[in-house]
Design an enzyme around this catalytic site. Structure first.
Site, PDB file in Angstrom:
ATOM      1  N   SER A 184       3.127 -15.541   5.333  1.00  0.00           N
ATOM      2  CA  SER A 184       2.746 -15.831   3.950  1.00  0.00           C
ATOM      3  C   SER A 184       1.670 -14.863   3.457  1.00  0.00           C
ATOM      4  O   SER A 184       1.711 -14.405   2.313  1.00  0.00           O
ATOM      5  CB  SER A 184       2.248 -17.276   3.841  1.00  0.00           C
ATOM      6  OG  SER A 184       1.173 -17.510   4.749  1.00  0.00           O
TER       7      SER A 184
ATOM      8  N   THR B 277      18.089 -13.986  15.506  1.00  0.00           N
ATOM      9  CA  THR B 277      17.165 -14.971  14.954  1.00  0.00           C
ATOM     10  C   THR B 277      16.600 -14.428  13.655  1.00  0.00           C
ATOM     11  O   THR B 277      16.716 -13.228  13.363  1.00  0.00           O
ATOM     12  CB  THR B 277      16.049 -15.314  15.956  1.00  0.00           C
ATOM     13  OG1 THR B 277      15.317 -16.450  15.496  1.00  0.00           O
ATOM     14  CG2 THR B 277      15.100 -14.136  16.161  1.00  0.00           C
ATOM     15  N   SER B 278      15.979 -15.296  12.888  1.00  0.00           N
ATOM     16  CA  SER B 278      15.555 -14.919  11.534  1.00  0.00           C
ATOM     17  C   SER B 278      14.637 -13.703  11.529  1.00  0.00           C
ATOM     18  O   SER B 278      14.746 -12.815  10.677  1.00  0.00           O
ATOM     19  CB  SER B 278      14.839 -16.101  10.866  1.00  0.00           C
ATOM     20  OG  SER B 278      15.717 -17.191  10.722  1.00  0.00           O
TER      21      SER B 278
ATOM     22  N   GLU C 200       0.979 -11.720   4.533  1.00  0.00           N
ATOM     23  CA  GLU C 200       1.392 -10.329   4.353  1.00  0.00           C
ATOM     24  C   GLU C 200       2.378 -10.168   3.199  1.00  0.00           C
ATOM     25  O   GLU C 200       2.481  -9.084   2.619  1.00  0.00           O
ATOM     26  CB  GLU C 200       1.974  -9.757   5.647  1.00  0.00           C
ATOM     27  CG  GLU C 200       3.305 -10.311   6.074  1.00  0.00           C
ATOM     28  CD  GLU C 200       3.729  -9.800   7.455  1.00  0.00           C
ATOM     29  OE1 GLU C 200       2.883  -9.236   8.170  1.00  0.00           O
ATOM     30  OE2 GLU C 200       4.905  -9.989   7.819  1.00  0.00           O
ATOM     31  N   ARG C 201       3.091 -11.228   2.851  1.00  0.00           N
ATOM     32  CA  ARG C 201       3.987 -11.122   1.697  1.00  0.00           C
ATOM     33  C   ARG C 201       3.201 -10.840   0.423  1.00  0.00           C
ATOM     34  O   ARG C 201       3.697 -10.202  -0.500  1.00  0.00           O
ATOM     35  CB  ARG C 201       4.802 -12.408   1.536  1.00  0.00           C
ATOM     36  CG  ARG C 201       5.848 -12.596   2.627  1.00  0.00           C
ATOM     37  CD  ARG C 201       6.752 -13.768   2.351  1.00  0.00           C
ATOM     38  NE  ARG C 201       7.550 -14.105   3.526  1.00  0.00           N
ATOM     39  CZ  ARG C 201       8.704 -14.761   3.472  1.00  0.00           C
ATOM     40  NH1 ARG C 201       9.195 -15.149   2.311  1.00  0.00           N
ATOM     41  NH2 ARG C 201       9.364 -15.044   4.580  1.00  0.00           N
TER      42      ARG C 201
ATOM     43  N   GLU D 222     -12.793   3.797 -13.583  1.00  0.00           N
ATOM     44  CA  GLU D 222     -13.320   2.485 -13.210  1.00  0.00           C
ATOM     45  C   GLU D 222     -12.208   1.579 -12.692  1.00  0.00           C
ATOM     46  O   GLU D 222     -12.415   0.782 -11.769  1.00  0.00           O
ATOM     47  CB  GLU D 222     -14.013   1.846 -14.416  1.00  0.00           C
ATOM     48  CG  GLU D 222     -15.330   2.528 -14.781  1.00  0.00           C
ATOM     49  CD  GLU D 222     -15.925   2.032 -16.073  1.00  0.00           C
ATOM     50  OE1 GLU D 222     -17.145   2.191 -16.250  1.00  0.00           O
ATOM     51  OE2 GLU D 222     -15.186   1.488 -16.918  1.00  0.00           O
TER      52      GLU D 222
ATOM     53  N   HIS E  65      14.724 -22.680   3.720  1.00  0.00           N
ATOM     54  CA  HIS E  65      14.777 -21.613   4.724  1.00  0.00           C
ATOM     55  C   HIS E  65      15.450 -20.409   4.074  1.00  0.00           C
ATOM     56  O   HIS E  65      16.654 -20.451   3.778  1.00  0.00           O
ATOM     57  CB  HIS E  65      15.565 -22.075   5.951  1.00  0.00           C
ATOM     58  CG  HIS E  65      15.358 -21.209   7.156  1.00  0.00           C
ATOM     59  ND1 HIS E  65      15.824 -19.918   7.235  1.00  0.00           N
ATOM     60  CD2 HIS E  65      14.728 -21.458   8.349  1.00  0.00           C
ATOM     61  CE1 HIS E  65      15.503 -19.402   8.417  1.00  0.00           C
ATOM     62  NE2 HIS E  65      14.830 -20.321   9.104  1.00  0.00           N
TER      63      HIS E  65
ATOM     64  N   LYS F 110     -18.088   5.242 -28.360  1.00  0.00           N
ATOM     65  CA  LYS F 110     -17.942   5.223 -26.898  1.00  0.00           C
ATOM     66  C   LYS F 110     -16.651   5.901 -26.421  1.00  0.00           C
ATOM     67  O   LYS F 110     -15.585   5.732 -26.993  1.00  0.00           O
ATOM     68  CB  LYS F 110     -17.965   3.787 -26.385  1.00  0.00           C
ATOM     69  CG  LYS F 110     -19.262   3.037 -26.616  1.00  0.00           C
ATOM     70  CD  LYS F 110     -20.407   3.620 -25.810  1.00  0.00           C
ATOM     71  CE  LYS F 110     -20.261   3.350 -24.325  1.00  0.00           C
ATOM     72  NZ  LYS F 110     -20.308   1.916 -23.983  1.00  0.00           N
TER      73      LYS F 110
ATOM     74  N   SER G 143     -14.931  -2.083 -28.644  1.00  0.00           N
ATOM     75  CA  SER G 143     -14.662  -2.874 -29.844  1.00  0.00           C
ATOM     76  C   SER G 143     -15.882  -2.922 -30.760  1.00  0.00           C
ATOM     77  O   SER G 143     -15.753  -3.135 -31.964  1.00  0.00           O
ATOM     78  CB  SER G 143     -14.254  -4.292 -29.453  1.00  0.00           C
ATOM     79  OG  SER G 143     -15.317  -4.939 -28.752  1.00  0.00           O
TER      80      SER G 143
ATOM     81  N   THR H 162     -27.782  15.641  -3.976  1.00  0.00           N
ATOM     82  CA  THR H 162     -27.853  14.774  -2.801  1.00  0.00           C
ATOM     83  C   THR H 162     -28.794  13.631  -3.141  1.00  0.00           C
ATOM     84  O   THR H 162     -29.856  13.845  -3.746  1.00  0.00           O
ATOM     85  CB  THR H 162     -28.359  15.531  -1.559  1.00  0.00           C
ATOM     86  OG1 THR H 162     -29.651  16.103  -1.836  1.00  0.00           O
ATOM     87  CG2 THR H 162     -27.407  16.650  -1.174  1.00  0.00           C
ATOM     88  N   HIS H 163     -28.401  12.412  -2.783  1.00  0.00           N
ATOM     89  CA  HIS H 163     -29.130  11.202  -3.180  1.00  0.00           C
ATOM     90  C   HIS H 163     -29.190  11.064  -4.701  1.00  0.00           C
ATOM     91  O   HIS H 163     -30.065  10.362  -5.236  1.00  0.00           O
ATOM     92  CB  HIS H 163     -30.556  11.179  -2.606  1.00  0.00           C
ATOM     93  CG  HIS H 163     -30.616  11.321  -1.123  1.00  0.00           C
ATOM     94  ND1 HIS H 163     -30.469  10.246  -0.263  1.00  0.00           N
ATOM     95  CD2 HIS H 163     -30.785  12.417  -0.328  1.00  0.00           C
ATOM     96  CE1 HIS H 163     -30.565  10.665   0.980  1.00  0.00           C
ATOM     97  NE2 HIS H 163     -30.749  11.975   0.972  1.00  0.00           N
TER      98      HIS H 163
END
Length: 448
Positions: A317, A103-104, A319-320, A285, A70, A278, A273, A150-151
């Site tokens: 759990s 409370t917790s 959202e942590r 990206e 806890h 390039k 590589s 456009t497009h």
């Protein structure tokens, strides 16, 4: 008192060290509130002692939690040992007042919302910086002609400054949304097991929240309702989508066949590589890839809204992971976006070449309207313009050097436009005679 960590990295905000620092402050403030209230026996001297001696050690908390399973109890046990360290045996222990009537989740949710405001403050500054760069570069490039698409197909002439201006406005909207979401999540709750204040006076909640710069939840059910957090996650996803939009445009403009803009390529950098030639848009990206994470995490926040009855911990759990990941990813995205916006290399001569790539076809809309103005129907005018444009398209597709669009119109008996009219039509700036209003609006854009 804890500070706002305005200069700290985003990762620190979601660290255990920062969370425990906030927990400590909340517990100390609650003791001070109880002493000021004077209803449970804690004296101002004891509250002052708690303030002076409260501390924790993260490693020690971890060791205790390994036994208790806890986190809050482990933290309180560790904090209490520091508070009582100099108290003689047989004397009352000041730590008995810590967490009194709480409370917790009173501790955890209030601290979490405070952490989220800290995190929002960093993102607000990041978005603000990117928006200011876009506004500045919009005016620098307000007269840099390029083709609008456009497009993915050439449409009409515009200026590159308009691209920057559009991004500035979108980032301003993100800035406003972030500020609103920060306010929406800046809540605290210290109301007991099911939010009834059964063992704690509402004054404690009001006192603690005021000191932390939070609003007190008007009716919590132990938890602060997760619609607050879902709204924030949705805003984070929207900001991520903005970053992705800008990065996607930069990637498209860097294609070899287009090459109107390029992200910075540093001295000594290598793009591949296998292929030394390039220069890949790897930063743009990366932004696009991380955007997918932030947008996906928003779904987690929406799923966390519905809990069983007054509270369960199915949200905790998830959202942590999702909250920290979203903030850290978006902070990184915005840092990289700022780098791209500041260092983006533009190629005006290539823009001009691309503008002429379709041999004048992008002036078709002006030719259409000019023919309508001669008195023929729009349908008739459209037929004249399109038939000549399609012949140019055919030449381009076949790789032949046929007459350009203007030359075909001049040779078409059905086209009654004069040379002077065609001169006006085939001037790219004829499309931009009203663009001044766009930059007048942008000049008034307040990013502070």
């Amino acid at each position: 008192m804890i500070d706002r960590y305005t200069g700290k990295e985003m990762g620190h905000i979601f660290s255990l060290e920062n969370k425990y620092t906030i927990w400590q402050e909340i517990e100390v403030l609650a003791c001070e509130a109880q002493a000021e209230l004077g209803t449970i026996g804690i004296t101002r001297e004891e509250a002052a002692w708690i303030r002076a001696h409260a501390n924790f050690n993260r490693e020690e908390v971890d060791e205790i939690e390994a036994v208790t399973n806890h986190d809050v109890i482990a933290f309180l046990t560790n904090m209490g040992s520091y508070i009582d360290a100099d108290i003689s045996d047989g004397e009352p222990k000041p730590s008995r007042w810590v967490h009194y009537g709480m409370t917790s989740t009173d501790l955890g949710d209030t601290a979490l919302c405070y952490q989220l405001t800290q995190a929002c403050d960093i993102l607000i500054r990041r978005v603000q910086s990117c928006a200011k760069i876009c506004k500045q570069r919009a005016f620098e490039e307000r007269d840099t002609l390029c083709v609008g698409r456009t497009h993915g197909i050439h449409a009409e002439p515009m200026t590159f400054g308009m691209k920057f201006g559009s991004w500035a406005w979108e980032l301003k909207r993100d800035l406003d949304r972030l500020r609103d979401a920060r306010k929406n999540v800046a809540y605290g709750a210290i109301s007991g097991a099911v939010g009834t204040y059964s063992s704690i006076d509402p004054f404690v909640e009001e006192y603690v929240c005021e000191k932390l710069g939070l609003a007190h939840d008007p009716l919590s059910t132990q938890v602060i309702s997760r619609d607050h957090h879902a709204y924030l996650a949705g805003v984070l996803a929207t900001v991520a989508a903005t970053c992705e939009r800008i990065a996607t445009e930069m990637r498209a403009l860097q294609k070899t066949d287009t090459l109107e803009a390029e992200e910075p390529f540093r001295k000594g950098q290598k793009g591949s590589s296998a292929m030394p030639h390039k220069r890949n848009p790897i930063t743009a990206e990366k932004i696009c890839g991380l955007s997918r994470v932030v947008k996906a995490n928003a779904q987690v926040a929406f799923d966390n809204v519905a809990l069983w009855h007054e509270r369960d911990i199915s949200h905790s759990s998830a959202e942590r992971v999702a909250q920290a990941d979203s903030f850290i990813a978006l902070d990184h995205m915005l840092t990289k976006l700022e780098f791209l916006l500041e260092g983006m290399v533009l190629y005006p001569e290539q823009m001009k070449a691309n503008l002429n790539k379709t041999r004048g076809m992008l002036f078709s809309s002006k030719a259409l309207l000019a023919l309508v103005n001669t008195g023929i129907t729009r349908e008739e005018a459209y037929k004249v313009v399109q038939s000549n444009a399609m012949q140019v398209w055919s030449d381009i597709q076949q790789g032949t050097d046929g007459p350009a669009f203007r030359e075909r119109l001049e040779a078409d008996p059905a086209c009654t436009l004069t040379k002077e009219q065609l001169d006006t039509i085939f001037d790219p700036w004829s499309f931009l005679t009203r663009s001044k209003v766009l930059f007048e609006r942008l000049e008034r854009l307040d990013l502070d």
